[in-house]
Motif scaffolding. Sequence first.
Motif, PDB file in Angstrom:
ATOM      1  N   UNK A 304       0.972  -0.537  -0.139  1.00  0.00           N
ATOM      2  CA  UNK A 304       0.026   0.105   0.127  1.00  0.00           C
ATOM      3  C   UNK A 304       0.935   1.438  -0.138  1.00  0.00           C
ATOM      4  N   UNK A 305       0.058   2.125  -0.201  1.00  0.00           N
ATOM      5  CA  UNK A 305       0.772   3.373   0.177  1.00  0.00           C
ATOM      6  C   UNK A 305       0.654   4.264   1.383  1.00  0.00           C
ATOM      7  N   UNK A 306       1.922   4.988   2.545  1.00  0.00           N
ATOM      8  CA  UNK A 306       1.535   5.308   3.582  1.00  0.00           C
ATOM      9  C   UNK A 306       1.469   6.506   3.762  1.00  0.00           C
ATOM     10  N   UNK A 307       0.833   6.977   3.408  1.00  0.00           N
ATOM     11  CA  UNK A 307       0.198   8.822   3.339  1.00  0.00           C
ATOM     12  C   UNK A 307       0.822   8.767   4.898  1.00  0.00           C
ATOM     13  N   UNK A 308       1.369  10.860   4.850  1.00  0.00           N
ATOM     14  CA  UNK A 308       2.080  10.480   6.248  1.00  0.00           C
ATOM     15  C   UNK A 308       2.294  12.377   6.331  1.00  0.00           C
ATOM     16  N   UNK A 309       1.318  12.991   7.255  1.00  0.00           N
ATOM     17  CA  UNK A 309       1.594  14.417   7.632  1.00  0.00           C
ATOM     18  C   UNK A 309       1.409  14.473   9.024  1.00  0.00           C
ATOM     19  N   UNK A 310       3.200  14.517   8.834  1.00  0.00           N
ATOM     20  CA  UNK A 310       4.550  14.862  10.209  1.00  0.00           C
ATOM     21  C   UNK A 310       3.912  14.627  11.384  1.00  0.00           C
ATOM     22  N   UNK A 311       3.460  15.359  12.229  1.00  0.00           N
ATOM     23  CA  UNK A 311       2.522  15.583  13.379  1.00  0.00           C
ATOM     24  C   UNK A 311       1.263  15.496  13.670  1.00  0.00           C
ATOM     25  N   UNK A 312       0.631  15.411  14.582  1.00  0.00           N
ATOM     26  CA  UNK A 312      -0.866  15.566  14.383  1.00  0.00           C
ATOM     27  C   UNK A 312      -1.591  16.723  14.807  1.00  0.00           C
ATOM     28  N   UNK A 313      -1.866  17.258  13.601  1.00  0.00           N
ATOM     29  CA  UNK A 313      -2.748  18.400  13.722  1.00  0.00           C
ATOM     30  C   UNK A 313      -3.990  18.453  13.242  1.00  0.00           C
ATOM     31  N   UNK A 314      -5.553  18.950  13.869  1.00  0.00           N
ATOM     32  CA  UNK A 314      -6.697  18.049  13.302  1.00  0.00           C
ATOM     33  C   UNK A 314      -6.907  18.616  11.383  1.00  0.00           C
ATOM     34  N   UNK A 315      -6.663  20.119  11.959  1.00  0.00           N
ATOM     35  CA  UNK A 315      -7.193  20.355  10.358  1.00  0.00           C
ATOM     36  C   UNK A 315      -5.940  19.827   9.280  1.00  0.00           C
ATOM     37  N   UNK A 316      -4.388  19.985   9.423  1.00  0.00           N
ATOM     38  CA  UNK A 316      -3.983  19.627   8.315  1.00  0.00           C
ATOM     39  C   UNK A 316      -4.436  17.533   8.466  1.00  0.00           C
ATOM     40  N   UNK A 317      -4.376  17.472   9.312  1.00  0.00           N
ATOM     41  CA  UNK A 317      -5.028  15.774   9.303  1.00  0.00           C
ATOM     42  C   UNK A 317      -6.324  15.940   7.946  1.00  0.00           C
ATOM     43  N   UNK A 318      -7.615  16.615   8.329  1.00  0.00           N
ATOM     44  CA  UNK A 318      -8.161  16.698   7.578  1.00  0.00           C
ATOM     45  C   UNK A 318      -8.282  17.014   6.079  1.00  0.00           C
ATOM     46  N   UNK A 319      -7.757  18.348   6.037  1.00  0.00           N
ATOM     47  CA  UNK A 319      -7.195  18.111   4.610  1.00  0.00           C
ATOM     48  C   UNK A 319      -6.002  16.883   3.940  1.00  0.00           C
ATOM     49  N   UNK A 320      -5.094  16.491   4.721  1.00  0.00           N
ATOM     50  CA  UNK A 320      -5.177  14.986   4.122  1.00  0.00           C
ATOM     51  C   UNK A 320      -6.567  14.275   4.265  1.00  0.00           C
TER      52      UNK A 320
END
Length: 586
Positions: A304-320
């Motif tokens: 699969x593809x592992x999608x990363x977004x640095x550290x948890x930020x609710x807005x950034x996670x929702x965007x991702x």
Amino acid sequence: MTASPGYADRPWLGRLTAAQLAPVTPPPSVLDAFRAAVARAPRHPAVAYFDGRLSYAETDALSDAVAGHLAARGVRRGDRVAVMLQNTPHFVLAVLAAWKAGAIVVPLNPMYKSREVRHILRDSGAAALVCDARAWPAYLREAVRDSAVHTALTAHDTDFQTRDDVRVLGPGRDPQAAAATAGPTATLPAIPRQNHPDLPVHHAAAGAAPGPGVADLTTVARQGRPAPPHPGFAAADTALISYTSGTSGTPKGAMNPHGALSYNAVRQVTGHPVPEGAVYFALAPLFHITGIVCELAACFANAGTLALAHRFDAGAVLDAFLEHRPAYTVGPATAFMALAAHPAATPDHFASFRVISSGGAPLPPALVERLRADFGFYLRNGYGLTECTAPCASVPPHLEAPVDPVSGTLSVGVPGADTLVRILDEHGAEVPFGESGEIAVRGPQVVPGYWGLPDDTAKAFPDGELRTGDVGFMDRDGWLYVVDRKKDMINASGFKVWPREVEDVLYTHPAVREAAVVGVPDPYRGESVKAYVSLRPGASVEPGELSAYCAERIAAYKYPRQVEVLPVLPKTTSGKILRRELRERG
């Protein structure tokens, strides 16, 4: 006369799917699973980081070069390589490279301070450290003094994107622009780091002990150095030394074998309806056992593809979520509370998921129903420990977890086909179904012990069975319920109060976002119950109202005599609320 059914009869087998019951033959290691994915899907994205992509072939070549660098610096089979990074591609490359060099990975929480880092580096005897480029000169260069670390690699969290911008910071991200610039196999520009002012190679002063050699990980990865010969790990070889979270004391290093990681990764794939090549979103931090097994290892086992977004930020996670459209994620209840509270959250953010799981912290039933009502997905509970190499019980994909009618506790699921869970009394004898006791686990995912701690190992793993320190019970159908940690029990006037039961009541109040219950000294009762809560955005409630709310719903000795409202409750980076800090607060 027929004997009454017991735990050895594994009543939970009747709850499992055919895929969950079927025997599995995992590869000896996650590294073998990764190389198999490279062979069958070399051009498929292995890692997605905001608008950057790395294919399986690229990830393989880059991690080869890092492994070659480590070997050239003297890292040998069985040496320890500490990795102290957020959820970035560097973490993936560092872990694969360490394994390719034959080393053991020591994942470190990037929120640790000097004292915590120093303890783990010395305890593990780490020979190398991979860390953030800003943290190295700020405090880690000093933290490695008097340790065995002789090699350091530093990482810039804006690497491996097509735009070297501030996307890792979260707020202000533009998901439409991200989607427009992302490509399935984006070509990543070289980012020269050899002369970067933040990354001096450490040279000791005259007469001082030599410091570690320092290099930039991205530069090293792009030098094309070949990897050492395949280490040929056996399933019993140690893959990780995973230090317990330290929520209740000094962290201990659990020795997670390669075979245990590979087994749980394959069981994750066979037990979930997630297609091969799907996107796995790393909501849990990769340095945590949940992240490295249920996200990284399971993703590679499924190509699969592992999608990363640095550290948890609710807005950034929702965007991702909108950008990557993942099929699977797992995280603590506190992360889902934050996502649900974000004003931008909509059902569409979660529409792509096949499975969303929770682990690492208790899951209140009220949160599960709130998420279903507001966002349309069912949050699946699970249970595991560092010493179990992540999961040892979960909710089967075709079922929903029951709620115990007496305590109101949500089940954490049922054990797997190859796992034996028993509930024991204080003498180690089995208690009947429905009665509480200590949860004990035996199975292929249980670690052999703690690094350098034979006495602790003997106590926690008698005859290879893990005594978890968690209190729970199992019903006759095999559903497991976790009540609380043994050490967190409150003794109020001789009555036992489990904080989890009170917290679950608090979570049903519409104003409460987070809740934690602790025992505080009481001259009359010995201990009394105190609750700390944070509130949902825009909500307000008086502490006395919450105390009265609980008093109407649980026994008089259980309801919190004191309630304190805080802006946010203290947590580990993996999302566990730190009751210890709240107890110290009083």
